[in-house]
Structures are given as C-alpha cells and as structure tokens.
Design a protein around this motif. Structure first.
Motif: not given
Lengths: 408, 408
Positions: B203-210
């Motif tokens: 699960e590559d999750d770099p953007y969920s905070g955006l």
C-alpha cells in the motif's frame, strides 16, 4: 509464511550492527563500531554550513537530481583534485554514503555467480552485500603492505578462477579491518592487472584523509593516468562519513561515465535522490574550507588515541598479542598469540563491559579465529586505557593455548 | 567494454526524470513532475525543527540504527495512529523516502520471474523497479473507484497467472497517475483476496493526507484488522515527501515483523542508515504538531490549483479532453478524445514552453496513447491557466482524429 527470495530466507544481519545493542549499556567501552569520534565533530562549522544552505530553502527541501546536486558535485570535484583525481560532472554521482555507491555498482555489474575479488580480511558489509548479490567471492591475502598483488597475479594467471572476475574490492588506505595501506608499487601493479584482465577495481577510500604518519600515497584513481587504459577500470568511492560526519549520509562514486550512468538509473529506483538538504549542507561545508584543517585536528587526535591503544596493549598483554601499529584511519587489527577463538571471548568481554569485533566477521573462508578488530576512534584516551585492562581481564586464561576453560 | 548485468545493458532511465532537464528552461511551465509546491513548504517550521534537532548535535551527526532513529519511529507510530493504524516498533523501518521501502521489499520478496500485480495505469518508478528486478508484471485495470478488484478476483480465480503472485502494488488514495481512490468496499475485498491467495499488498500511501474533497477512507493497513489474517499481508509505505518536503528523504515502511526485519538487513548493505540529521528534523517537526494544520493549508491550495486546472481544461478544450476531477493528491489524468498519441505531442508542447507526462509511461502493455498526466501541485494558478492555453496551442490540429499531420 512468506516466500522470501533465497538469500533472505535465513537472514543474518551485520555482525557489527548486531553489537550496537550493547552500546547503550552504561559504562560500556566500545572498540567495536567503525564509528568516528563524536567529540571531534565540527558542530559549529556544520551549523554554519546548515544555516548558509538554508538561505535557499527550496534547494534543501525540494527533490533534486538523482546524480546529485550540482553545487555538491562541483565541490567534490575540487576536493578530490587535491588528491590528484580529475573528473567531469558526468563521471560522478552523489550517494547516500559510500555504502550506497558499492550497492549500486553491484546491482549494475554483478550477476549471481559472478566472480568478485576481495582482500582478506575485509569489511563485513562488503561481504554481506556480495552474499546478497550471490557473487562468487575469492579472497586475496594481505601482508603488511596491503593486498598481496603478487598473489593476485598468480591467481589471475593460474586460471583457477571459474570465470573472469567482474570486480575487485579494495580499501587501499588504512584498510578495514587491517589498518593496512597498499604500497605505491602494488597500486601500479594492480592497475596494470585490471587493464590486462579487464575487471573493475572498486577503490573504497573513506580513510585516506585520516593519515597521521608517513607520506600520502595517491589513490588508485589518481594513479590510473599513469597506466594506459587503467582509467576505464577504476571506480572510486568517497565519503564524508569518517572525515566530517556519517549522519549527513553523503558519499560519492567516481568512475567511467558508462558505469556512473547506470548507477544513476539504479539509484532512481533505489531512493530517487539523496537528501537535498544534506547535500546542500555538505556543499556549504566544503565551500567554507573547513575540511582540510578539520582533518588535521581529527588525525592528530586519532594518533593520540592510536598511541594510547598500542601502548596499553603492549603494557597489558606484552607479547601475548600481535599487531602492526596503524599509520592512519580508525582500526587496529590484532592477533592473540594463543590463537584462541575471539568470538568465544566476546561474551567474557561484554561481561567486563568492553566490546570489540571478533576477527571471524572479516573473513571469506580461511578464518583467523585468534584475530580481532579494535577501533580507537570513538573512545577517549582514558576509556582506551581502561578498555584494554578490561580486555585483559576478559581474555585472562584464554591466552594460554592449552586452557580450554573459556570455551566451556 | 563492460559486462553489465542484463537489465543494465541497455539502460533506460525514468521517463519523468528525463523531462527534468526542461525544468530549468526560462518560462517553462511544468505539469510534469510529481513535485510538491515549493511555495507551500513550511520553511520556518522546518527551520525551528532543525534548530531543535541540532540541540543534540551528536544524534544528528553520528551513525544511527538501520531501522531508524527511535525518536522518529515513535513519532511515525503516533502519526499513523490518527489513520487507525496501530503498530509496534519492530514493525516499522524508516527509509530514504518511501521509494526505498519499495526497493527493499522487492529485494527481499521478489525473485526474477516472480509475478507482481499492479494497477494500470501506475507509477513509472514502480514499473522501472519491477523491470530491474525482472519481475513478471500483470496489470489490473482501474475504473473511477480505483483498481478493479472484481477483475483482480477473476484473474486470480482463472488460474491465468503463471504463478501465485508475490506482491500487489496499489496506491489506494489519489493514485499516481489516475488521481483515483479505491472505494471502501473494494479495499475490504482486496484484503480478503490477499489472505485467500497469500500475496503481499504494498500500500503506497504518500497522498492520502492531501484530500480536499469527500470523506477519508481508512488505509488498507488500518482496515486489515477487520479481515481475518489480513494484517499478515499488508505492507504500508508512507512518506513526508508530498506532505512536508521531499528533500528530507524521510519515508517509512510498516508491515509484519518478519518482512520488516529482512528489509532492515537489506538496508544495512543498501545505505547502512538514512540521514540521522534528517530523521531528527522530521521527529522534531512531527513533535511540533505542525503537520496536521500544514496539511490543511496544502490541501486547500491544491484544491484551488486543481479547480483552476479543471476549469481551464474545460474552457480551452471543451469536450475534446476527458477527465475525472480529482478529490485530492497532485495529479489529474486526462484523455484526448481524438486518441492522438500524446508522446508525439510532447515536442510541440516543449516548443510552446509547457511540459506534461505522456500516458505511455504509466502502462505495462495496453497503452492508452491518448492519455496524459497533469500535475497541478507545483505551478501557480496563473501558470496553470497559461499552461493550459499553451497545451491547447501545442495540441491544435491533433484533436481531430483524422489529422495525421502531427505525426509527420
């Protein structure tokens, strides 16, 4: 439960890193890690470099070029020029420590089964990396002048290797663990052999700036200009870890453009780029001109520490321990005359609140069990003296060849 | 001259990184890189974090633990807890960006020929890493709710794969390039499939905070608690690159201890440890509590930029271009109705001083040539408006299906 790739099915970590859990223990004296002296860090100078770098915050905070920030590589090119190395921007890549440089070279040049030559004893992280890459490692012995290049020639000429070697890994200045320096004559001979047998010499050179005795010998990459064709066969790994601070994780790889270009591509998927902030700090620190004077400071302190270690070993152990006093770097390599297995003595040492690295970790096959690596860089002179006394207590009884009690 | 390993004989670099050479050109407007907005960096907050961190200079300058500085991993554990992820210290490793996390997973889990599943279109650096690892990549299509998990089930049940898949790579929140988010229902179904077919979900999750619109959906690792056994099959990659600053190169991998332990060993030879200084800065920045408010600032700015892009595309192109407006992240994925090959239009765009990434780079095999990725994060609203006008000029004539002139 998981179907790991074969080399990771039964993983064994770095024997040195495994020792790090003892470092936090109160009153522990460590001769173990290849750790520079914390008290010698140029804390103020690096703070100034950091403040300067941050005057352009975007260059510190944004992504950067995979091959390294131009401001940094420009400074590195100037820095290595002092050692007689000339190189162009397309022959250099900034890495996350020189450890990454070696990793990138393995990824691009070494397939499973490929033959790689190392000096023996050698750096355990190199052996671990080669094992994970499934290289076929052949060890070349060392003597007081470093790798025995005559023996290397014999191995190459004999046809005993199962294939043409791809790489040869060497630490020509103040080797880890031996503290040995490859003589000028041998360096030139090694370069000629690389050209003749077409293997890449990986010159790992983190310690050459830490000389405190004797004359500088130019690095292999500098000497390569004197041997026709040799420039194509040398890759030079440099690092700020031992001469400035490892926490920056700033290293560099200099080599033929064709090789460097592939390392850049491998680095794209490995970590995209190294920290741009740290690269900017390193560039500013280079620019400040602080490194050369700083090297004098460290080297003279390391001499003091090295002398303390040699004197204490002689005082405590007399002729029960053998070693060649280093002329630079961070390591002293010693051998128990009794040839007792130092890996079995480690538990005793830990009980005495002192640690070292047993020799075992540094060998490919012909293990010299009675050897050990002592790093004098991190402990203070007083700790060194006390540490050697503790070693003596720990080894007591193990120094006589026929005393087997220690192994029970 | 050199005998490179097969995948490096004819190296091709990252198509996105190759575009970076145009970034320096005066007046160039870039929709290309996955680069966060420089003007939104919390320059002062990070300076304060850096100053705090440097109050303990040795922790910034000395080597650190390969698995990450405890002060940092402790903060990451708190941070991800807000997303419902609970984890222990032995389930986390701090990495040089999340890119390194993926690389370490491939090294430990994927042998040449192993089957890896990806959503399509997907992140090119992932495809490149898989190619270099010689994985056998099978693509699963996406629709408006992200990866088509029904189709995935069909593929798994059909027995069409040549072997049990090892890994499945997914960006469940605001995917790169699609800008798509995997629905809650599909997430739960995907977890059940991973348990049934025993593959590791990355699960590559770099953007969920955006996120700037709609309700948050918990990450897969958080939902794994609801599906029996699923916790064993999810590895979560996080990063500060998009939400704080990529220059820190601070990312993290959270997963089953057995997997994380092997990643630590792989990292020992990859780079020993990530910059301790940057880890200390990141830890202090987390501690300052600045991240959550900062995320609100970025997200609302990205919404403004995204709206500007959507509005401009509609105004300039009308129905000649199709896209689904993103609800977060940095990317808009568009398709030319004419289905003209956008990789052939790139030269025209560069001539008009605007760049984008042609869709081609994001596909495994079934290339949708008429697609393109536009990142709205880095350019200003004015640049976005001007950039879309330039795109219109560049694409003029290519929007009609029968006009072949552009390909000449």
């Amino acid at each position: 439960m998981y179907d790991f790739v074969p080399v990771f099915k039964q993983p064994t970590g770095s024997p040195i890193r495994e020792l790090s859990k003892y470092l936090g223990q109160r009153d522990m004296i460590s001769f173990a890690g290849g750790v520079p002296a914390s008290e010698l860090f140029d804390v103020q100078g690096l703070k100034r470099a950091s403040d300067s770098a941050y005057e352009n915050p975007v260059a510190c905070l944004q992504y950067g070029a995979t091959e390294g920030a131009p401001a940094l590589t420009e400074q590195i090119i100037r820095f290595v020029a002092d050692d007689g190395i000339s190189c162009e921007a397309n022959e250099i890549i900034a890495t996350t420590g020189s450890q990454q440089g070696f990793d990138l070279l393995l990824r691009t040049l070494v397939s499973p089964g490929d033959v790689v030559l190392v000096e023996e004893p050698t750096y355990p992280a190199t052996l671990q990396a080669l094992r994970l890459q499934q290289a076929s490692v052949t060890a070349i012995p060392v003597d007081k002048d470093g790798m025995d290049v005559g023996e290397l020639r014999t191995v190459l000429e004999s046809g005993a290797l199962k294939a043409r070697p791809k790489l040869l890994y060497v630490v020509p200045a103040f080797s880890n663990p031996g503290g040995l320096t490859l003589s000028l004559e041998r360096r030139l001979e090694l370069l000629a052999l690389a050209v003749k047998y077409q293997f890449v010499i990986v010159e790992d050179d983190p310690y050459s700036g830490l000389r405190f005795e004797g004359e500088t010998i130019p690095p292999l990459l500098s000497l390569a200009g004197q041997v026709e064709g040799a420039r194509n066969w040398v890759v030079h790994l440099g690092s700020l870890s031992k001469i400035v601070a490892p926490g920056l994780r700033v290293g560099w790889t200099i080599g033929p453009e064709e090789i460097v270009r592939r390392c850049v591509i491998a680095k794209q998927t490995a970590d995209l780029c190294s920290s741009t902030w740290m690269q900017a700090v390193a560039a500013e620190y280079f620019k400040s001109g602080a490194i050369r004077p700083h090297l004098k400071t460290i080297s003279s302190e390391y001499r003091r520490k090295c002398d303390a270690l040699c004197d204490s070993l002689r005082a405590e152990f007399g002729d029960e321990i053998e070693f060649q006093p280093p002329k630079g770097g961070m390591f002293l390599w010693a051998r128990l005359k009794s040839r007792k297995d130092t890996s079995l003595l480690l538990a005793n040492a830990i009980a005495q609140n002192v640690i070292f690295v047993p020799g075992k970790a540094f060998f490919v096959d012909k293990v010299d069990v009675g050897s050990l690596r002592l790093s004098y860089a991190a402990p203070s002179v007083d700790e060194i003296k006390e540490g050697v006394k503790r070693l003596k207590l720990a080894f007591e009884g193990a120094l006589t060849k026929n005393d087997a009690a220690i192994q029970s």
